[in-house]
Design a protein around this motif. Sequence first.
Motif, PDB file in Angstrom:
ATOM      1  N   VAL A 101      41.895  49.832  30.829  1.00 30.52           N
ATOM      2  CA  VAL A 101      42.555  49.652  32.124  1.00 30.52           C
ATOM      3  C   VAL A 101      44.016  49.242  31.992  1.00 30.52           C
ATOM      4  CG1 VAL A 101      40.391  49.134  33.304  1.00 30.52           C
ATOM      5  CG2 VAL A 101      41.773  47.256  32.395  1.00 30.52           C
ATOM      6  N   SER A 102      44.568  49.290  30.784  1.00 30.69           N
ATOM      7  CA  SER A 102      45.943  48.828  30.582  1.00 30.69           C
ATOM      8  C   SER A 102      46.956  49.614  31.414  1.00 30.69           C
ATOM      9  CB  SER A 102      46.326  48.869  29.099  1.00 30.69           C
ATOM     10  OG  SER A 102      46.162  50.169  28.585  1.00 30.69           O
ATOM     11  N   ASP A 103      46.687  50.891  31.712  1.00 36.44           N
ATOM     12  CA  ASP A 103      47.612  51.684  32.529  1.00 36.44           C
ATOM     13  C   ASP A 103      47.565  51.284  33.996  1.00 36.44           C
ATOM     14  OD1 ASP A 103      48.444  53.120  30.332  1.00 36.44           O
ATOM     15  OD2 ASP A 103      47.116  54.816  30.716  1.00 36.44           O
ATOM     16  N   PHE A 104      46.524  50.575  34.413  1.00 35.75           N
ATOM     17  CA  PHE A 104      46.343  50.216  35.815  1.00 35.75           C
ATOM     18  C   PHE A 104      46.602  48.743  36.082  1.00 35.75           C
ATOM     19  CE2 PHE A 104      43.261  53.469  34.504  1.00 35.75           C
ATOM     20  CZ  PHE A 104      43.823  54.545  35.164  1.00 35.75           C
ATOM     21  N   ALA A 105      46.593  47.929  35.025  1.00 34.88           N
ATOM     22  CA  ALA A 105      46.783  46.489  35.175  1.00 34.88           C
ATOM     23  C   ALA A 105      48.265  46.194  35.340  1.00 34.88           C
ATOM     24  CB  ALA A 105      46.219  45.759  33.958  1.00 34.88           C
ATOM     25  N   GLY A 106      48.600  45.494  36.401  1.00 32.71           N
ATOM     26  CA  GLY A 106      50.002  45.188  36.656  1.00 32.71           C
ATOM     27  C   GLY A 106      50.391  43.766  36.326  1.00 32.71           C
ATOM     28  N   GLY A 107      49.556  43.066  35.601  1.00 33.07           N
ATOM     29  CA  GLY A 107      49.861  41.684  35.280  1.00 33.07           C
ATOM     30  C   GLY A 107      49.062  41.204  34.083  1.00 33.07           C
ATOM     31  N   ALA A 108      49.102  39.903  33.868  1.00 36.54           N
ATOM     32  CA  ALA A 108      48.414  39.300  32.736  1.00 36.54           C
ATOM     33  C   ALA A 108      46.927  39.127  33.041  1.00 36.54           C
ATOM     34  CB  ALA A 108      49.038  37.941  32.423  1.00 36.54           C
ATOM     35  N   PHE A 109      46.105  39.332  32.040  1.00 34.01           N
ATOM     36  CA  PHE A 109      44.669  39.179  32.212  1.00 34.01           C
ATOM     37  C   PHE A 109      44.309  37.695  32.267  1.00 34.01           C
ATOM     38  CE2 PHE A 109      44.873  43.510  30.808  1.00 34.01           C
ATOM     39  CZ  PHE A 109      43.853  44.121  31.521  1.00 34.01           C
ATOM     40  N   VAL A 110      43.551  37.326  33.291  1.00 29.33           N
ATOM     41  CA  VAL A 110      43.048  35.962  33.405  1.00 29.33           C
ATOM     42  C   VAL A 110      41.540  35.923  33.133  1.00 29.33           C
ATOM     43  CG1 VAL A 110      44.859  35.167  34.961  1.00 29.33           C
ATOM     44  CG2 VAL A 110      42.771  36.128  35.924  1.00 29.33           C
ATOM     45  N   LEU A 111      40.915  37.091  33.108  1.00 36.39           N
ATOM     46  CA  LEU A 111      39.505  37.231  32.753  1.00 36.39           C
ATOM     47  C   LEU A 111      39.320  38.597  32.126  1.00 36.39           C
ATOM     48  CD1 LEU A 111      36.537  36.153  32.954  1.00 36.39           C
ATOM     49  CD2 LEU A 111      36.381  37.449  35.084  1.00 36.39           C
ATOM     50  N   GLY A 112      38.676  38.643  30.980  1.00 38.57           N
ATOM     51  CA  GLY A 112      38.451  39.915  30.317  1.00 38.57           C
ATOM     52  C   GLY A 112      39.707  40.432  29.638  1.00 38.57           C
ATOM     53  N   SER A 113      39.703  41.731  29.360  1.00 41.59           N
ATOM     54  CA  SER A 113      40.842  42.360  28.690  1.00 41.59           C
ATOM     55  C   SER A 113      40.948  43.811  29.141  1.00 41.59           C
ATOM     56  CB  SER A 113      40.649  42.305  27.170  1.00 41.59           C
ATOM     57  OG  SER A 113      39.561  43.115  26.786  1.00 41.59           O
ATOM     58  N   ALA A 114      41.943  44.511  28.599  1.00 46.06           N
ATOM     59  CA  ALA A 114      42.170  45.909  28.974  1.00 46.06           C
ATOM     60  C   ALA A 114      41.023  46.810  28.538  1.00 46.06           C
ATOM     61  CB  ALA A 114      43.480  46.408  28.378  1.00 46.06           C
ATOM     62  N   ALA A 115      40.300  46.420  27.503  1.00 44.61           N
ATOM     63  CA  ALA A 115      39.140  47.191  27.037  1.00 44.61           C
ATOM     64  C   ALA A 115      37.935  46.750  27.857  1.00 44.61           C
ATOM     65  CB  ALA A 115      38.898  46.944  25.552  1.00 44.61           C
ATOM     66  N   LEU A 116      37.598  47.539  28.863  1.00 41.41           N
ATOM     67  CA  LEU A 116      36.541  47.183  29.797  1.00 41.41           C
ATOM     68  C   LEU A 116      35.268  47.931  29.435  1.00 41.41           C
ATOM     69  CD1 LEU A 116      36.243  45.409  32.288  1.00 41.41           C
ATOM     70  CD2 LEU A 116      36.893  47.348  33.679  1.00 41.41           C
ATOM     71  N   GLY A 117      34.278  47.206  28.956  1.00 46.72           N
ATOM     72  CA  GLY A 117      33.019  47.813  28.554  1.00 46.72           C
ATOM     73  C   GLY A 117      32.187  48.259  29.754  1.00 46.72           C
ATOM     74  N   VAL A 118      31.106  48.951  29.475  1.00 50.54           N
ATOM     75  CA  VAL A 118      30.189  49.407  30.524  1.00 50.54           C
ATOM     76  C   VAL A 118      29.660  48.175  31.266  1.00 50.54           C
ATOM     77  CG1 VAL A 118      27.996  50.560  30.969  1.00 50.54           C
ATOM     78  CG2 VAL A 118      29.554  51.460  29.234  1.00 50.54           C
ATOM     79  N   GLY A 119      29.787  48.177  32.585  1.00 48.73           N
ATOM     80  CA  GLY A 119      29.365  47.032  33.391  1.00 48.73           C
ATOM     81  C   GLY A 119      30.323  45.868  33.322  1.00 48.73           C
ATOM     82  N   GLY A 120      31.488  46.088  32.720  1.00 45.37           N
ATOM     83  CA  GLY A 120      32.447  45.010  32.515  1.00 45.37           C
ATOM     84  C   GLY A 120      33.295  44.713  33.728  1.00 45.37           C
ATOM     85  N   VAL A 121      33.864  43.498  33.716  1.00 48.13           N
ATOM     86  CA  VAL A 121      34.752  43.031  34.787  1.00 48.13           C
ATOM     87  C   VAL A 121      35.993  42.422  34.129  1.00 48.13           C
ATOM     88  CG1 VAL A 121      35.009  41.400  36.693  1.00 48.13           C
ATOM     89  CG2 VAL A 121      32.798  42.488  36.283  1.00 48.13           C
ATOM     90  N   ALA A 122      37.135  42.688  34.713  1.00 49.28           N
ATOM     91  CA  ALA A 122      38.378  42.067  34.261  1.00 49.28           C
ATOM     92  C   ALA A 122      39.196  41.707  35.498  1.00 49.28           C
ATOM     93  CB  ALA A 122      39.157  43.006  33.358  1.00 49.28           C
ATOM     94  N   VAL A 123      40.014  40.656  35.353  1.00 52.87           N
ATOM     95  CA  VAL A 123      40.870  40.210  36.447  1.00 52.87           C
ATOM     96  C   VAL A 123      42.269  39.991  35.914  1.00 52.87           C
ATOM     97  CG1 VAL A 123      41.246  38.433  38.216  1.00 52.87           C
ATOM     98  CG2 VAL A 123      38.905  39.015  37.522  1.00 52.87           C
ATOM     99  N   THR A 124      43.266  40.503  36.638  1.00 49.84           N
ATOM    100  CA  THR A 124      44.663  40.258  36.277  1.00 49.84           C
ATOM    101  C   THR A 124      45.338  39.493  37.399  1.00 49.84           C
ATOM    102  OG1 THR A 124      45.420  42.356  37.233  1.00 49.84           O
ATOM    103  CG2 THR A 124      44.848  42.364  34.890  1.00 49.84           C
ATOM    104  N   ARG A 125      46.389  38.786  37.030  1.00 47.64           N
ATOM    105  CA  ARG A 125      47.221  38.097  38.014  1.00 47.64           C
ATOM    106  C   ARG A 125      48.543  38.846  38.087  1.00 47.64           C
ATOM    107  NH1 ARG A 125      47.736  33.257  40.682  1.00 47.64           N
ATOM    108  NH2 ARG A 125      49.872  32.586  41.040  1.00 47.64           N
ATOM    109  N   GLU A 126      48.839  39.385  39.259  1.00 52.86           N
ATOM    110  CA  GLU A 126      50.064  40.150  39.441  1.00 52.86           C
ATOM    111  C   GLU A 126      51.185  39.245  39.911  1.00 52.86           C
ATOM    112  OE1 GLU A 126      48.849  43.255  42.103  1.00 52.86           O
ATOM    113  OE2 GLU A 126      47.943  44.399  40.472  1.00 52.86           O
ATOM    114  N   GLY A 127      52.390  39.565  39.507  1.00 57.20           N
ATOM    115  CA  GLY A 127      53.553  38.774  39.856  1.00 57.20           C
ATOM    116  C   GLY A 127      54.112  39.076  41.222  1.00 57.20           C
ATOM    117  N   ARG A 128      53.452  38.630  42.257  1.00 51.93           N
ATOM    118  CA  ARG A 128      53.936  38.848  43.629  1.00 51.93           C
ATOM    119  C   ARG A 128      54.504  37.594  44.165  1.00 51.93           C
ATOM    120  NH1 ARG A 128      50.468  42.380  47.535  1.00 51.93           N
ATOM    121  NH2 ARG A 128      49.972  44.112  46.256  1.00 51.93           N
TER     122      ARG A 128
END
Length: 78
Positions: free
Chosen positions: A51-78
């Motif tokens: 998901v690195s091409d879609f993430a617009g900020g730093a990961f606060v949960l998980g990482s850019a490599a999102l496994g099957v059934g995985g969840v990741a959260v980024t914090r965007e600089g707004r």
Amino acid sequence: GFPDAGFLDRLVARLAGEAGIDTQALPRGLRSRRRGVHRYFFNYGPEPVDVSDFAGGAFVLGSAALGVGGVAVTREGR
């Protein structure tokens, strides 16, 4: 008629654009939601997704490599 997937994608993108709604094409099975400064990624697909091409900020949960059934959260600089 029976429009093909490409036509439907273009139609939805056009209508969303006219309504002022941003759209983003995502890989099959990947879902994304934004709530405040956080963007959530959910992989419902049968394979891992980067998901690195879609993430617009730093990961606060998980990482850019999102496994099957995985969840990741980024914090965007707004």
